[in-house]
Enzyme design. Structure first.
Site, PDB file in Angstrom:
ATOM      1  N   ASP A 182      14.441 -19.543 -18.936  1.00 53.43           N
ATOM      2  CA  ASP A 182      14.966 -19.725 -17.590  1.00 53.43           C
ATOM      3  C   ASP A 182      16.380 -19.176 -17.489  1.00 53.43           C
ATOM      4  O   ASP A 182      17.259 -19.549 -18.276  1.00 53.43           O
ATOM      5  CB  ASP A 182      14.967 -21.217 -17.236  1.00 53.43           C
ATOM      6  CG  ASP A 182      15.535 -21.472 -15.852  1.00 53.43           C
ATOM      7  OD1 ASP A 182      14.744 -21.478 -14.884  1.00 53.43           O
ATOM      8  OD2 ASP A 182      16.766 -21.674 -15.724  1.00 53.43           O
TER       9      ASP A 182
ATOM     10  N   TYR B  45      24.091 -16.809 -13.723  1.00 51.84           N
ATOM     11  CA  TYR B  45      24.408 -17.164 -15.111  1.00 51.84           C
ATOM     12  C   TYR B  45      25.107 -16.015 -15.845  1.00 51.84           C
ATOM     13  O   TYR B  45      25.738 -16.224 -16.880  1.00 51.84           O
ATOM     14  CB  TYR B  45      23.143 -17.542 -15.885  1.00 51.84           C
ATOM     15  CG  TYR B  45      22.444 -18.787 -15.416  1.00 51.84           C
ATOM     16  CD1 TYR B  45      22.983 -19.602 -14.418  1.00 51.84           C
ATOM     17  CD2 TYR B  45      21.222 -19.161 -15.973  1.00 51.84           C
ATOM     18  CE1 TYR B  45      22.323 -20.741 -13.989  1.00 51.84           C
ATOM     19  CE2 TYR B  45      20.562 -20.310 -15.554  1.00 51.84           C
ATOM     20  CZ  TYR B  45      21.107 -21.085 -14.557  1.00 51.84           C
ATOM     21  OH  TYR B  45      20.441 -22.213 -14.140  1.00 51.84           O
TER      22      TYR B  45
ATOM     23  N   LYS C  37      16.647 -16.367 -10.717  1.00 48.40           N
ATOM     24  CA  LYS C  37      16.904 -16.979  -9.416  1.00 48.40           C
ATOM     25  C   LYS C  37      17.804 -16.106  -8.542  1.00 48.40           C
ATOM     26  O   LYS C  37      18.693 -15.410  -9.049  1.00 48.40           O
ATOM     27  CB  LYS C  37      17.551 -18.360  -9.603  1.00 48.40           C
ATOM     28  CG  LYS C  37      16.816 -19.251 -10.584  1.00 48.40           C
ATOM     29  CD  LYS C  37      17.507 -20.596 -10.768  1.00 48.40           C
ATOM     30  CE  LYS C  37      16.936 -21.339 -11.959  1.00 48.40           C
ATOM     31  NZ  LYS C  37      17.471 -20.847 -13.235  1.00 48.40           N
TER      32      LYS C  37
ATOM     33  N   HIS D 203      17.929 -20.065  -5.539  1.00 48.30           N
ATOM     34  CA  HIS D 203      18.712 -20.947  -6.410  1.00 48.30           C
ATOM     35  C   HIS D 203      19.286 -22.158  -5.681  1.00 48.30           C
ATOM     36  O   HIS D 203      19.408 -23.240  -6.271  1.00 48.30           O
ATOM     37  CB  HIS D 203      19.856 -20.147  -7.051  1.00 48.30           C
ATOM     38  CG  HIS D 203      20.367 -20.738  -8.311  1.00 48.30           C
ATOM     39  ND1 HIS D 203      21.009 -19.999  -9.282  1.00 48.30           N
ATOM     40  CD2 HIS D 203      20.341 -21.997  -8.800  1.00 48.30           C
ATOM     41  CE1 HIS D 203      21.341 -20.777 -10.295  1.00 48.30           C
ATOM     42  NE2 HIS D 203      20.963 -21.995 -10.010  1.00 48.30           N
TER      43      HIS D 203
END
Length: 298
Positions: free
Chosen positions: A52, A57, A86, A118
């Site tokens: 994930d 990120y 996402k 997200h």
């Protein structure tokens, strides 16, 4: 004593028939390329097949490099792993399709298995701004088009409340999210959301399974009820928290960087007795939230 029989679900069938592993590796705040490579190596060796990530990120490129390097090491093909990423809140709306293509480029993949919105709000809009609703619906329209065109195996959302889900499902796009990834642990169970998702065949996937560990808060892991249950079953508190979710058909994506923790978080072949589940469920009275709050988003 923990049982050696595989009791917990190993996969969940999403509402479009796609099989999703019940346990994945979360990669939030794992940004250095060498650390990402090590973590993916440990995870593949331990049997993880779901990973994930998210555009925000900042590690999609590193994950792509790790997959390209390490899948052959374990005699695996792209089809053997399940990858989630996402849509960033800054790419809500008309930019959603372009953002998806950028994620594919970063990951060096032809498709991802699951693409999520997200957050229900846009990056530059106040939470109470009604334009969030229109932007969210436009993003969902774009994700629906990606799905209908066969460019992604499943689409869903993250951090959506019941109200957000109802609004999305009342729009004219017709596709029910396959997954809603939310903060979910014994201190914060969101019972009404759980019931709604069950009713509409939306798979819940938990993040923050260990509470506030990402912000150096170990209160949940050290909670006396969690610790006593772990001692009784001869497992770790982290394992208790993961099985607690899985026994309620909630998927998990625990983050870890140490090989022993990565392995431990997937070694979950035990069942929590009913009386202990009841005690863990009662911790929801604390109602402690550690991550961002979507309930204020219009």
């Amino acid at each position: 004593m923990a049982s050696s029989d595989p009791i917990i679900p190993t996969t969940f069938v999403l509402n479009n028939g796609i099989m999703m592993p019940s346990i994945g590796l979360g990669t939030y705040r794992i940004r250095q390329s060498d650390i990402v490579m090590q973590v993916v190596d440990y995870a593949l060796e331990a049997g993880y097949r779901m990973f994930d990530t998210a555009a925000v990120y900042g590690n999609e490129i590193h994950l792509g490099e790790a997959f390209k390097t390490l899948l052959p090491k374990y005699d695996l093909e792209r089809e053997d792993i399940f990858v989630t990423t996402k849509l960033s809140p800054s790419d809500h709306g008309s930019r959603a399709e372009q953002a998806y293509q950028k994620s594919l480029e970063n990951l060096d993949l032809e498709y991802v298995d699951l693409y999520l919105i997200h957050f229900p709000g846009g990056a530059k809009l106040p939470a109470e701004d009604k334009r969030n609703t229109k932007m969210r619906e436009l993003s969902w329209c774009k994700l629906t088009e990606l799905y209908d065109d066969g460019k992604v195996n499943a689409v869903g959302v993250s951090n959506f409340t019941v109200a957000h889900l109802e609004g999305l499902m009342e729009s004219n796009h017709g596709l029910v999210p396959a997954v809603n990834q939310v903060e979910w642990h014994p201190y914060y169970t969101q019972s009404s959301l759980y019931k709604f998702c069950k009713q509409h065949h939306i798979t819940l996937q938990a993040y923050c399974s260990f509470g506030g560990t990402s912000c150096s808060n170990n209160s949940l892991l050290n909670d006396p009820v969690v610790v006593s249950t772990a001692l009784k079953l001869e497992v770790t508190p982290a394992q208790v928290l993961l099985v607690w979710a899985l026994q309620q058909d909630v998927a998990v994506i625990p983050k870890a960087v140490h090989p022993e923790h990565i392995k431990e978080n997937r070694s979950l072949n035990f069942k929590i007795p009913e009386e202990d589940m009841k005690a863990l469920n009662q911790l929801s009275e604390k109602n402690v939230k550690y991550a961002w709050d979507p309930s204020i988003v219009a």
